[in-house]
Design an enzyme around this catalytic site. Structure first.
Site, PDB file in Angstrom:
ATOM      1  N   SER A  17       6.051  -1.509   2.202  1.00  0.00           N
ATOM      2  CA  SER A  17       4.637  -1.121   2.174  1.00  0.00           C
ATOM      3  C   SER A  17       3.806  -1.784   3.265  1.00  0.00           C
ATOM      4  O   SER A  17       2.605  -1.555   3.339  1.00  0.00           O
ATOM      5  CB  SER A  17       4.018  -1.515   0.833  1.00  0.00           C
ATOM      6  OG  SER A  17       4.720  -0.948  -0.216  1.00  0.00           O
ATOM      7  N   THR A  38       4.681  -5.336   4.097  1.00  0.00           N
ATOM      8  CA  THR A  38       4.778  -6.753   3.735  1.00  0.00           C
ATOM      9  C   THR A  38       4.819  -7.647   4.965  1.00  0.00           C
ATOM     10  O   THR A  38       4.104  -8.658   5.043  1.00  0.00           O
ATOM     11  CB  THR A  38       6.070  -7.002   2.930  1.00  0.00           C
ATOM     12  OG1 THR A  38       6.323  -5.888   2.083  1.00  0.00           O
ATOM     13  CG2 THR A  38       5.972  -8.275   2.137  1.00  0.00           C
ATOM     14  N   THR A  39       5.681  -7.283   5.910  1.00  0.00           N
ATOM     15  CA  THR A  39       5.876  -8.104   7.109  1.00  0.00           C
ATOM     16  C   THR A  39       4.536  -8.298   7.828  1.00  0.00           C
ATOM     17  O   THR A  39       4.191  -9.406   8.261  1.00  0.00           O
ATOM     18  CB  THR A  39       6.879  -7.413   8.056  1.00  0.00           C
ATOM     19  OG1 THR A  39       7.999  -6.962   7.285  1.00  0.00           O
ATOM     20  CG2 THR A  39       7.343  -8.346   9.148  1.00  0.00           C
ATOM     21  N   HIS A  88       7.791  -9.339  -4.347  1.00  0.00           N
ATOM     22  CA  HIS A  88       7.765  -7.945  -4.808  1.00  0.00           C
ATOM     23  C   HIS A  88       7.666  -7.898  -6.332  1.00  0.00           C
ATOM     24  O   HIS A  88       7.698  -6.827  -6.924  1.00  0.00           O
ATOM     25  CB  HIS A  88       9.049  -7.212  -4.401  1.00  0.00           C
ATOM     26  CG  HIS A  88       9.248  -7.062  -2.925  1.00  0.00           C
ATOM     27  ND1 HIS A  88       8.247  -6.666  -2.078  1.00  0.00           N
ATOM     28  CD2 HIS A  88      10.353  -7.208  -2.150  1.00  0.00           C
ATOM     29  CE1 HIS A  88       8.722  -6.597  -0.838  1.00  0.00           C
ATOM     30  NE2 HIS A  88       9.999  -6.933  -0.859  1.00  0.00           N
ATOM     31  N   ARG A  96       1.226   1.446   0.135  1.00  0.00           N
ATOM     32  CA  ARG A  96       1.350   2.450   1.197  1.00  0.00           C
ATOM     33  C   ARG A  96       1.598   3.785   0.517  1.00  0.00           C
ATOM     34  O   ARG A  96       2.154   3.819  -0.591  1.00  0.00           O
ATOM     35  CB  ARG A  96       2.549   2.063   2.060  1.00  0.00           C
ATOM     36  CG  ARG A  96       2.761   2.912   3.277  1.00  0.00           C
ATOM     37  CD  ARG A  96       3.956   2.384   4.075  1.00  0.00           C
ATOM     38  NE  ARG A  96       4.057   3.060   5.357  1.00  0.00           N
ATOM     39  CZ  ARG A  96       5.076   2.918   6.188  1.00  0.00           C
ATOM     40  NH1 ARG A  96       6.080   2.112   5.870  1.00  0.00           N
ATOM     41  NH2 ARG A  96       5.100   3.555   7.329  1.00  0.00           N
ATOM     42  N   TYR A 107      -2.078   0.391   3.366  1.00  0.00           N
ATOM     43  CA  TYR A 107      -1.467   0.316   4.703  1.00  0.00           C
ATOM     44  C   TYR A 107      -2.195   1.234   5.684  1.00  0.00           C
ATOM     45  O   TYR A 107      -2.507   0.846   6.811  1.00  0.00           O
ATOM     46  CB  TYR A 107       0.007   0.711   4.579  1.00  0.00           C
ATOM     47  CG  TYR A 107       0.814   0.679   5.860  1.00  0.00           C
ATOM     48  CD1 TYR A 107       1.405  -0.492   6.295  1.00  0.00           C
ATOM     49  CD2 TYR A 107       1.006   1.834   6.610  1.00  0.00           C
ATOM     50  CE1 TYR A 107       2.173  -0.522   7.455  1.00  0.00           C
ATOM     51  CE2 TYR A 107       1.761   1.819   7.772  1.00  0.00           C
ATOM     52  CZ  TYR A 107       2.346   0.638   8.193  1.00  0.00           C
ATOM     53  OH  TYR A 107       3.098   0.628   9.341  1.00  0.00           O
ATOM     54  N   ARG A 125      10.590  -0.552  12.307  1.00  0.00           N
ATOM     55  CA  ARG A 125      11.168   0.753  12.586  1.00  0.00           C
ATOM     56  C   ARG A 125      10.184   1.566  13.423  1.00  0.00           C
ATOM     57  O   ARG A 125      10.205   1.518  14.632  1.00  0.00           O
ATOM     58  CB  ARG A 125      11.557   1.467  11.268  1.00  0.00           C
ATOM     59  CG  ARG A 125      12.472   2.669  11.448  1.00  0.00           C
ATOM     60  CD  ARG A 125      12.778   3.340  10.116  1.00  0.00           C
ATOM     61  NE  ARG A 125      11.578   3.893   9.484  1.00  0.00           N
ATOM     62  CZ  ARG A 125      11.178   5.161   9.579  1.00  0.00           C
ATOM     63  NH1 ARG A 125      11.905   6.019  10.258  1.00  0.00           N
ATOM     64  NH2 ARG A 125      10.067   5.566   8.978  1.00  0.00           N
ATOM     65  N   LYS A 126       9.265   2.306  12.766  1.00  0.00           N
ATOM     66  CA  LYS A 126       8.333   3.152  13.504  1.00  0.00           C
ATOM     67  C   LYS A 126       6.873   2.793  13.239  1.00  0.00           C
ATOM     68  O   LYS A 126       6.020   3.007  14.097  1.00  0.00           O
ATOM     69  CB  LYS A 126       8.534   4.607  13.089  1.00  0.00           C
ATOM     70  CG  LYS A 126       9.596   5.347  13.887  1.00  0.00           C
ATOM     71  CD  LYS A 126       9.846   6.704  13.244  1.00  0.00           C
ATOM     72  CE  LYS A 126       9.475   7.853  14.146  1.00  0.00           C
ATOM     73  NZ  LYS A 126       9.784   9.150  13.479  1.00  0.00           N
TER      74      LYS A 126
HETATM   75  P1  A3P Z   1       8.587   2.237   8.795  1.00  0.00           P
HETATM   76  O1  A3P Z   1       9.938   2.177   8.196  1.00  0.00           O
HETATM   77  O2  A3P Z   1       7.816   3.445   8.330  1.00  0.00           O
HETATM   78  O3  A3P Z   1       8.580   2.114  10.265  1.00  0.00           O
HETATM   79  P2  A3P Z   1       7.860  -4.102   4.875  1.00  0.00           P
HETATM   80  O4  A3P Z   1       7.286  -5.034   5.878  1.00  0.00           O
HETATM   81  O5  A3P Z   1       7.087  -4.071   3.581  1.00  0.00           O
HETATM   82  O6  A3P Z   1       9.311  -4.229   4.713  1.00  0.00           O
HETATM   83  O7  A3P Z   1       7.574  -2.625   5.446  1.00  0.00           O
HETATM   84  C1  A3P Z   1       8.234  -2.199   6.591  1.00  0.00           C
HETATM   85  C2  A3P Z   1       7.428  -1.081   7.216  1.00  0.00           C
HETATM   86  O8  A3P Z   1       6.296  -1.635   7.900  1.00  0.00           O
HETATM   87  C3  A3P Z   1       8.237  -0.345   8.264  1.00  0.00           C
HETATM   88  O9  A3P Z   1       7.740   0.992   8.263  1.00  0.00           O
HETATM   89  C4  A3P Z   1       7.880  -1.136   9.510  1.00  0.00           C
HETATM   90  O10 A3P Z   1       8.125  -0.442  10.697  1.00  0.00           O
HETATM   91  C5  A3P Z   1       6.390  -1.402   9.304  1.00  0.00           C
HETATM   92  N1  A3P Z   1       5.892  -2.592   9.994  1.00  0.00           N
HETATM   93  C6  A3P Z   1       6.562  -3.741  10.282  1.00  0.00           C
HETATM   94  N2  A3P Z   1       5.778  -4.595  10.943  1.00  0.00           N
HETATM   95  C7  A3P Z   1       4.572  -3.994  11.072  1.00  0.00           C
HETATM   96  C8  A3P Z   1       3.326  -4.387  11.692  1.00  0.00           C
HETATM   97  N3  A3P Z   1       3.204  -5.564  12.291  1.00  0.00           N
HETATM   98  N4  A3P Z   1       2.317  -3.518  11.640  1.00  0.00           N
HETATM   99  C9  A3P Z   1       2.434  -2.324  11.039  1.00  0.00           C
HETATM  100  N5  A3P Z   1       3.572  -1.894  10.453  1.00  0.00           N
HETATM  101  C10 A3P Z   1       4.630  -2.724  10.463  1.00  0.00           C
END
Ligand code: A3P
Length: 319
Positions: A68, A70-71, A131, A152, A218, A285-286
């Protein structure tokens, strides 16, 4: 026993026998426990967490469903709270993945049947990620600590989770098809799901105790990260001063934590999360809003929309 269950304590093994069980996403199984679906090892971890973790009012918890944002939210929170300790040029976020700076209760600190972690050396305010659904948060639910939650839209969260599961699952496990994963997701059977219950519990708590639970989306963050950084800083009692605003501190943090910056760092291209066995790069990822249209059929969209309407209709929460 299954490999992932081999190292569990006997008490937990016995408990698992009594729990409803389904095929896992990245792990072999998901178990239903305290009203939600958990990966096997997270159950043992959350039990230990509930037994031992003592919340302090100064604690800050970043809570989310997987995939959602998290990172991102961990990075922003760490950067806001510690902005007087580190200069941007030598910032820990340049050399450590956010998950190592803000560890998860259930995946890191209380994971792997390890000794109860000594959290007394954590600098205050202590920053944690999780989580764990709100009702299972133990002493946190009764403390005055601050929780920041990001959700998200379920379509993108699902697609992101499906990619993630297939990327990190052990090679000997068969890949999870989009159709199967989708069906499970719509039935609520995803890690830490059902999606709607997880989101709703935090949403309700944020309405009840706005001083303690801050609820972000998000998509809103993507639209205006500076505004959300201001709200985050105020909520955490670390508001930006006029001078900081004038000096572009907020923009600097937004840039430091942006998807493009974090993804391009050496540590996030080649490093591993210290406390688990994931490669850092799997978290990037994206980061697009609406990527799900490339994967879901109109029929699937209709099905998920219906579930969401059914479960969240009337809550004031929309996607
Ligand atoms: P996508 O798979 O749609 O690209 P989490 O951090 O909760 O595991 O979520 C990962 C999702 O957040 C992934 O989405 C990842 O690409 C995106 N993400 C990671 N770092 C990010 C950042 N700094 N800003 C915005 N989105 C980010």
């Amino acid at each position: 026993a299954d490999d992932e269950e081999k190292y569990l304590g006997n008490e937990c093994k016995e408990l698992l026998l009594s729990l409803p069980k389904k095929r896992g996403w990245r792990t072999l199984h998901l178990y239903q426990f305290q009203g939600f679906w958990w990966e096997t090892q997270a159950i043992e971890a959350v039990i230990s967490f509930q037994k031992h973790f003592q919340a302090r009012d100064s604690d800050i918890v970043v809570a989310t469903l997987p995939k959602s944002g998290t990172t991102w939210l961990k990075a922003l929170t760490f950067a806001v709270v510690n902005r007087h300790r580190f200069a941007i040029k030598t910032h820990p976020l340049l050399t450590s993945n956010p998950h190592d700076l803000v560890p998860y209760f259930e995946l890191h600190l209380y994971a792997n049947n390890q000794l109860v972690p000594d959290l007394s050396k954590f600098p205050e305010p202590r920053l944690f990620g999780t989580h764990i659904p709100f009702p299972s948060l133990g002493t946190i639910t009764e403390s005055n600590c601050k929780i920041v939650y990001v959700c998200r839209n379920p379509f993108d969260t699902f697609i992101s989770a499906w990619h993630f599961a297939n990327k990190i699952k052990p090679q000997h496990q068969a890949p999870l098809s989009l159709d199967e994963a989708f069906d499970m997701y719509c039935q609520g059977m995803s890690p830490y799901g059902p999606f709607w219950d997880h989101v709703l519990e935090y949403w309700k708590e944020s309405l009840k105790r706005p001083q303690n639970v801050l609820f972000f989306k998000y998509e809103d963050m993507k639209e205006d990260v500076v505004l959300h950084l201001k709200r985050l800083a105020e909520f955490l009692d670390y508001p930006f001063t006029m001078e900081e605003e004038r000096n572009g501190v907020i923009e600097d943090i937004a840039k430091l934590c942006s998807f493009e910056s974090l993804k391009a760092l050496e540590v996030n291209k080649t490093g591993m999360i210290r406390m688990s066995k994931f490669e850092n790069k799997v978290f990037f990822r994206k980061a697009e809003v609406g990527d799900w249209v490339n994967y879901l059929t109109p029929k699937m969209e209709e099905r998920m929309s219906k579930v969401i309407e059914e479960k969240l209709g009337g809550s004031g929460l929309t996607f």
